[in-house]
Design a protein around this motif. Structure first.
Motif, mmCIF file in Angstrom:
data_model
loop_
_atom_site.group_PDB
_atom_site.id
_atom_site.type_symbol
_atom_site.label_atom_id
_atom_site.label_comp_id
_atom_site.label_asym_id
_atom_site.label_seq_id
_atom_site.Cartn_x
_atom_site.Cartn_y
_atom_site.Cartn_z
ATOM 1 N N ALA A 46 0.823 -1.208 0.000
ATOM 2 C CA ALA A 46 0.000 0.000 0.000
ATOM 3 C C ALA A 46 0.861 1.264 0.000
ATOM 4 O O ALA A 46 0.513 2.263 -0.651
ATOM 5 C CB ALA A 46 -0.936 0.000 1.199
ATOM 6 N N ILE A 47 1.975 1.253 0.713
ATOM 7 C CA ILE A 47 2.867 2.421 0.702
ATOM 8 C C ILE A 47 3.429 2.638 -0.697
ATOM 9 O O ILE A 47 3.630 3.773 -1.139
ATOM 10 C CB ILE A 47 3.979 2.280 1.753
ATOM 11 C CG1 ILE A 47 3.380 2.275 3.157
ATOM 12 C CG2 ILE A 47 4.979 3.438 1.636
ATOM 13 C CD1 ILE A 47 4.386 1.977 4.266
ATOM 14 N N GLY A 48 3.679 1.550 -1.416
ATOM 15 C CA GLY A 48 4.101 1.695 -2.811
ATOM 16 C C GLY A 48 3.071 2.446 -3.634
ATOM 17 O O GLY A 48 3.427 3.321 -4.451
ATOM 18 N N LEU A 49 1.800 2.155 -3.412
ATOM 19 C CA LEU A 49 0.738 2.873 -4.113
ATOM 20 C C LEU A 49 0.661 4.332 -3.663
ATOM 21 O O LEU A 49 0.449 5.242 -4.481
ATOM 22 C CB LEU A 49 -0.607 2.178 -3.881
ATOM 23 C CG LEU A 49 -1.812 2.707 -4.632
ATOM 24 C CD1 LEU A 49 -1.550 2.797 -6.131
ATOM 25 C CD2 LEU A 49 -3.024 1.819 -4.368
ATOM 26 N N LEU A 50 0.874 4.545 -2.373
ATOM 27 C CA LEU A 50 0.915 5.919 -1.862
ATOM 28 C C LEU A 50 2.002 6.734 -2.566
ATOM 29 O O LEU A 50 1.803 7.916 -2.886
ATOM 30 C CB LEU A 50 1.199 5.919 -0.360
ATOM 31 C CG LEU A 50 0.046 5.795 0.628
ATOM 32 C CD1 LEU A 50 0.592 5.689 2.037
ATOM 33 C CD2 LEU A 50 -0.899 6.973 0.500
ATOM 34 N N LYS A 51 3.137 6.110 -2.801
ATOM 35 C CA LYS A 51 4.231 6.816 -3.476
ATOM 36 C C LYS A 51 3.807 7.245 -4.886
ATOM 37 O O LYS A 51 4.131 8.346 -5.334
ATOM 38 C CB LYS A 51 5.478 5.938 -3.535
ATOM 39 C CG LYS A 51 6.123 5.674 -2.179
ATOM 40 C CD LYS A 51 7.430 4.909 -2.311
ATOM 41 C CE LYS A 51 8.597 5.875 -2.242
ATOM 42 N NZ LYS A 51 9.897 5.162 -2.240
ATOM 43 N N GLY A 52 3.082 6.382 -5.575
ATOM 44 C CA GLY A 52 2.580 6.747 -6.898
ATOM 45 C C GLY A 52 1.592 7.889 -6.851
ATOM 46 O O GLY A 52 1.636 8.805 -7.691
#
Length: 338
Positions: free
Chosen positions: A311-317
């Protein structure tokens, strides 16, 4: 009268800061100028606003995201509630240290910091069917240890855990907080068979009966039915709120730590995002009760912070879009006609 060790925790909960409304307004104003139709990125736009509101800035960052995994062991495992032996706790810590876990790969892929906290995995907590998992001082000390997990600084915290038997612990906590048939909260965990599942249900039922009359206070629920990793995660979530660090929760067990804080104060999870909905047990219902909408639904049930890290990866996007997209004026693109 000597003050209870829990008094300090209650004072910290009462001192929790609120979201930064000015940051929310400024982020919304920039969002309206970006080269896309209003709302076209859907929830990704909301995520950036949430991030900024809890960091207290209209220019949120994800420069130092950190996933923390808290590891503990549980006396209740002697009742055959898990498909794996307690030895796996130490073996998995060694695996994390060697970079061999799934969480190691996800953190590396998204550029996330990763820390593991060994909460005396060679010393199980008390069997919750026979007595409390921890005493008051031990519970508060473990929460304080969890609070120190972000002492080196981070701009977003992912919360995860590892501990054989801890889905039984989480189920007992949910049953104590939410009521209903204890079996409703008991899932398959690491993959127990039908007999193992019956043993898990029996353990939860026995624990609730043993501690009946002492479960009205969420902190008592934590110390009697929880584990060191649950207490440490609750401490980390609380410390993050006090330091304005947004939190991304992982799955069934990490949400149990969050549920303790929510029971103390319904505002306590406003800085938290549910990274995903787990395939374990009644996690979807728990999230609904806590007012958390999961970001991902990937049928995961691994734990160890894996869903939070994804989910943090998606937040970065989402943040990259908000921060680096051109505005209509910069790109020379016509905006919506009045």
């Amino acid at each position: 009268m000597t003050e209870s060790p829990f008094a300090d925790i209650r004072r910290l909960v009462a001192a929790m800061p609120e979201a930064d409304e000015a940051a929310l307004r400024a982020i919304a104003a920039r969002e309206a100028t970006l080269t896309k139709p209003a709302g076209a990125l859907g929830r990704m736009e909301e995520l950036v606003a949430w991030l900024g509101a809890w960091q207290g800035t209209d220019k949120p960052t994800l420069d130092r995201p950190l996933v923390c995994v808290f590891a503990g062991s549980h006396g209740v495992t002697k009742r055959g509630v898990s498909a794996f032996p307690d030895a796996v706790n130490r073996q998995m810590l060694d695996n994390f240290a060697a970079g061999g876990g799934a969480i190691n790969q996800i953190c590396a892929a998204y550029g996330l910091g990763f820390k593991v906290f060994d909460l005396a995995v060679d010393l199980p907590t008390g069997d919750i069917c026979e007595g409390p998992a921890l005493d008051e001082r031990g519970t508060v000390a473990t929460m304080a240890f969890g609070m120190e997990s972000i002492a080196a600084g981070t701009d977003c915290l992912g919360i995860g855990e590892m501990g054989i038997g801890n889905t039984t612990i989480a189920a007992a906590i949910y049953a104590a907080l939410f009521g209903g048939d204890p079996a409703h909260w008991v899932g398959r965990g690491t993959g127990v068979d039908a007999d193992g599942h019956r043993r898990k249900v029996a353990a939860v039922e026995t624990a609730l009966a043993h501690h009946a009359g002492h479960l009205d206070d969420p902190l008592e629920v934590l110390r009697r039915l929880g584990g060191r990793e649950v207490a440490a995660m609750a401490g980390a979530i609380l410390a993050a709120r006090l330091q304005r660090v947004p939190v991304v929760l992982d799955g069934y067990v990490s949400t149990a730590a969050a549920a303790i804080l929510h029971a103390l104060d319904p505002r306590a999870l406003e800085h938290c995002l549910a990274g995903h909905v787990s395939a374990e047990g009644a996690h979807a219902e728990v999230l609904e009760r806590l007012g958390l909408t999961p970001l991902l639904a990937l049928n995961m049930r691994l734990g160890e912070g894996s869903g939070a890290a994804m989910a943090i990866g998606l937040l970065k996007g989402a943040l990259a879009c908000h921060r680096d997209m051109a505005t209509f004026d910069q790109a020379g693109v016509s905006g919506k006609e009045a």
